[in-house]
Scaffold this active site. Sequence first.
Site, PDB file in Angstrom:
ATOM      1  N   HIS A  31       1.077  -1.226   0.089  1.00 64.39           N
ATOM      2  CA  HIS A  31      -0.076   0.071   0.031  1.00 64.39           C
ATOM      3  C   HIS A  31       0.875   1.241  -0.047  1.00 64.39           C
ATOM      4  O   HIS A  31       0.581   2.202  -0.883  1.00 64.39           O
ATOM      5  CB  HIS A  31      -0.957  -0.099   1.322  1.00 64.39           C
ATOM      6  CG  HIS A  31      -1.671   1.418   1.118  1.00 64.39           C
ATOM      7  ND1 HIS A  31      -2.540   1.936   0.543  1.00 64.39           N
ATOM      8  CD2 HIS A  31      -1.685   2.109   2.229  1.00 64.39           C
ATOM      9  CE1 HIS A  31      -2.950   2.987   0.874  1.00 64.39           C
ATOM     10  NE2 HIS A  31      -2.640   3.096   1.969  1.00 64.39           N
ATOM     11  N   HIS A  55       3.566   7.074   5.541  1.00 62.94           N
ATOM     12  CA  HIS A  55       2.394   7.643   5.916  1.00 62.94           C
ATOM     13  C   HIS A  55       1.740   7.026   6.904  1.00 62.94           C
ATOM     14  O   HIS A  55       1.065   7.541   7.809  1.00 62.94           O
ATOM     15  CB  HIS A  55       1.474   8.295   4.741  1.00 62.94           C
ATOM     16  CG  HIS A  55       0.738   7.009   4.155  1.00 62.94           C
ATOM     17  ND1 HIS A  55       1.400   6.064   3.308  1.00 62.94           N
ATOM     18  CD2 HIS A  55      -0.494   6.542   4.336  1.00 62.94           C
ATOM     19  CE1 HIS A  55       0.468   5.333   2.759  1.00 62.94           C
ATOM     20  NE2 HIS A  55      -0.790   5.640   3.393  1.00 62.94           N
ATOM     21  N   ASP A  56       1.904   5.679   7.066  1.00 58.16           N
ATOM     22  CA  ASP A  56       1.154   4.823   7.652  1.00 58.16           C
ATOM     23  C   ASP A  56       2.060   4.506   9.157  1.00 58.16           C
ATOM     24  O   ASP A  56       1.549   3.591   9.811  1.00 58.16           O
ATOM     25  CB  ASP A  56       0.600   3.592   7.345  1.00 58.16           C
ATOM     26  CG  ASP A  56      -0.688   3.919   6.495  1.00 58.16           C
ATOM     27  OD1 ASP A  56      -1.679   4.638   6.922  1.00 58.16           O
ATOM     28  OD2 ASP A  56      -0.821   3.246   5.365  1.00 58.16           O
ATOM     29  N   GLU A  59       0.651   5.489  12.686  1.00 60.36           N
ATOM     30  CA  GLU A  59      -0.676   5.000  12.959  1.00 60.36           C
ATOM     31  C   GLU A  59      -0.759   3.407  13.106  1.00 60.36           C
ATOM     32  O   GLU A  59      -1.343   2.770  13.969  1.00 60.36           O
ATOM     33  CB  GLU A  59      -1.877   5.386  11.766  1.00 60.36           C
ATOM     34  CG  GLU A  59      -2.256   6.541  12.061  1.00 60.36           C
ATOM     35  CD  GLU A  59      -3.494   6.732  11.245  1.00 60.36           C
ATOM     36  OE1 GLU A  59      -3.895   5.873  10.430  1.00 60.36           O
ATOM     37  OE2 GLU A  59      -4.033   7.771  11.110  1.00 60.36           O
ATOM     38  N   ASP A  60       0.235   2.595  12.402  1.00 58.47           N
ATOM     39  CA  ASP A  60       0.025   1.175  12.433  1.00 58.47           C
ATOM     40  C   ASP A  60       1.465   0.407  12.939  1.00 58.47           C
ATOM     41  O   ASP A  60       1.273  -0.694  12.661  1.00 58.47           O
ATOM     42  CB  ASP A  60       0.137   0.935  10.679  1.00 58.47           C
ATOM     43  CG  ASP A  60      -1.455   1.265  10.232  1.00 58.47           C
ATOM     44  OD1 ASP A  60      -2.500   1.414  11.133  1.00 58.47           O
ATOM     45  OD2 ASP A  60      -1.581   1.515   9.186  1.00 58.47           O
ATOM     46  N   ASP A 123      -3.094   8.471  -1.214  1.00 61.83           N
ATOM     47  CA  ASP A 123      -3.522   7.538  -0.062  1.00 61.83           C
ATOM     48  C   ASP A 123      -4.944   7.159  -0.371  1.00 61.83           C
ATOM     49  O   ASP A 123      -5.176   5.756  -0.538  1.00 61.83           O
ATOM     50  CB  ASP A 123      -3.345   8.138   1.259  1.00 61.83           C
ATOM     51  CG  ASP A 123      -3.587   6.913   2.276  1.00 61.83           C
ATOM     52  OD1 ASP A 123      -3.699   5.812   2.022  1.00 61.83           O
ATOM     53  OD2 ASP A 123      -4.267   7.575   3.292  1.00 61.83           O
TER      54      ASP A 123
END
Length: 496
Positions: A31, A55-56, A59-60, A123
């Site tokens: 992704h 970018h993730d 958060e992840d 995204d």
Amino acid sequence: MMNKIEEAIIYATVMHQGKVRKFGGKPFILHPLEVAQILSTMTDDEDIITAGILHDIVEDTDGTLSEIEKRFGKRVAFIVSSESEQEYPDEARSATWQRRKEESLLVLKNSQDIGVKMLWLADKLANIRSLAGYYSEHGEKIWQDLHQSDSDMQNWYYRSIGEMVELSLNKTGAFKEYIKHVNFIWPGSFDRDKARYKKYREVSVDGCKCIGRGAKGEVYRYDDELVIKVYNDNNTYRDVEKEISQSRRAFVMGIPTAISFGIVAVGDRYGAMYELLDSETVSSFIAKNPGHVETYAKIMADLARTIHGITISEDDCFPPATDRLKSYIRGGVAREDETLAEKCTKLVDELPDTRTMVHGDFHTGNVFLQNGEPLLIDMDRLSVGHPMAEISDLYYFYETLGENDPAVVEKFMGFSYETAQLFLDLFLKFYFETEDANILNDIKEKASFICAVRMINKIHKKDKLSDKDKELIDHYMKTVTELSAKLDTLAFEVKK
């Protein structure tokens, strides 16, 4: 030696190792790599593409923004932060979905970095590609596996993103593909036949005289016949369209209103065109003729009485004017003293619902004079309620804003703080049709209470409070405390 993008790919691969995507079970790293590829079709900026890869992370994974900043630089971390939602660990993610999305959309809307807009588009395009594929196979069942199972709310979210990146990125292939997928899942979300998705008429205000400034942008004299209002870049097409629609409603109701005949692009900002021959704002007239301020105060007072003489029926869906006042309380006083905030809210709630039209941003920079007749612009804050909300706005613009720095009023209005104070006194005299000092001072006291609340809210909007900011908050909190104990009501008698 590896470049920044190559290093980011390795770092992200390690951080996302073992994780899979919700739909399809593919390795998660695919992704962010897809996002980076989409970004590469829009820009060669290494920081933006790197942010897409990372970018993730926040958060992840266990990665942090400070680590990203240390490894890849401040701008990369900033762009990544724009997509890192506030978490509420004590609540289920499904319960906080709308709150989280509203907060993150506000970040997107207010961002001036094109990298933020590109990242969001890339995204969400990657996400909507996946959703569209599964939607074609499984239909509405796909929402059952998401934190937000309401298809209409998902539509709101994806449509909002499109509107917020539209002006900057509508010519990119990524934007066009995004619109296609959104329309596939939610037909009609974006009307391809509307001019907004074709090439905008592009204009420039370089060399044009700025004849007015406001909270939402500036007004320029484009030529002898035309005026352009250029909106701040956090205003979407929908915001501009809403204001034009409100202007038409106001005109029908009897408010002398300037109505735009077209939306244009001014660089990366929207503009609204007005045909206003030989017209200038009241602020401009006062700046040129401060000795005639009494004349202009009378014009403004008469206009305000015209607006406040309009009674709105229960069927007309205008927001309550008190909503804005209570938002000031929540954003400022409530962060300092919950008990005091409750007292303030009680005073606001007890304002009589007079069903009176309220402009919501009434000042001399928003009123043009054409052949001696006033015409209002900035109609997006039209509301219904007690005119005290409007009177407090005037006190804010012409008194409160200049208390700590008179130059603020001079820059905003174009004339001196002393002239602004005189204008306010004359306006109140004409509006209330009295020279009784006790009556006028009572009105000013009530207005100053609301303005103190508003100033606390304004200061709290800053990312970081300075010592001076804290001193000002203490000053205004003292004012609010004293006046909330003294005032029985914020109302005055409304004359129809």
